[in-house]
Write a protein that holds these residues in place. Sequence first.
Motif, mmCIF file in Angstrom:
data_model
loop_
_atom_site.group_PDB
_atom_site.id
_atom_site.type_symbol
_atom_site.label_atom_id
_atom_site.label_comp_id
_atom_site.label_asym_id
_atom_site.label_seq_id
_atom_site.Cartn_x
_atom_site.Cartn_y
_atom_site.Cartn_z
ATOM 1 N N GLN A 177 0.832 -1.209 0.000
ATOM 2 C CA GLN A 177 0.000 0.000 0.000
ATOM 3 C C GLN A 177 0.866 1.258 0.000
ATOM 4 O O GLN A 177 0.534 2.245 -0.645
ATOM 5 N N ASP A 178 1.978 1.205 0.723
ATOM 6 C CA ASP A 178 2.895 2.347 0.750
ATOM 7 C C ASP A 178 3.619 2.511 -0.581
ATOM 8 O O ASP A 178 3.894 3.629 -1.023
ATOM 9 N N LEU A 196 2.246 1.822 -3.430
ATOM 10 C CA LEU A 196 1.234 2.462 -4.280
ATOM 11 C C LEU A 196 1.223 3.979 -4.068
ATOM 12 O O LEU A 196 1.163 4.746 -5.033
#
Length: 151
Positions: free
Chosen positions: A125-126, A128
């Motif tokens: 997620q980071d 992204l």
Amino acid sequence: MKRNLRNAKMLIVEDNPDHWNLMKKAAEHCLAEVETVHAHSEQEALRFLQDGSLQEWELPKLILLDLYLPKRENGWQLLQQIKSMPAPFNQIPVVVLSFSNSPEDIRQVYQYGGASYLIKPTAFQDWLIYFQRLRSYWWETVTLPQMRFYL
């Protein structure tokens, strides 16, 4: 479409297959129109750039460089080699990535001509978020140089 995204190619120099897979997936999600090229070593990256010397449209508009390939000396050496190459190679922005937050590493990246220094995230997620920001800044905000050979 922004001029930076036309015929866009990004070289990612990363020796860790797990990190490469995270970066590749994030790039595919956030920069679908940018062709991502992978080099797993400094030699492979230099070979790719030298092959691009025959056709300027093959040159990347941005290079993401892992500092530790596997040692930081490898990353420094590649950054210095790229920045000592003739135009247009030395004009390609090089963003250096590392898990290191050492002030000395950060200082040296800028000293050797790196355009930015980013501390690698650990979660997908980071990644992204990083690639969305890379898109916003490097592909949609700044004006990148046109890669032309000067003879």
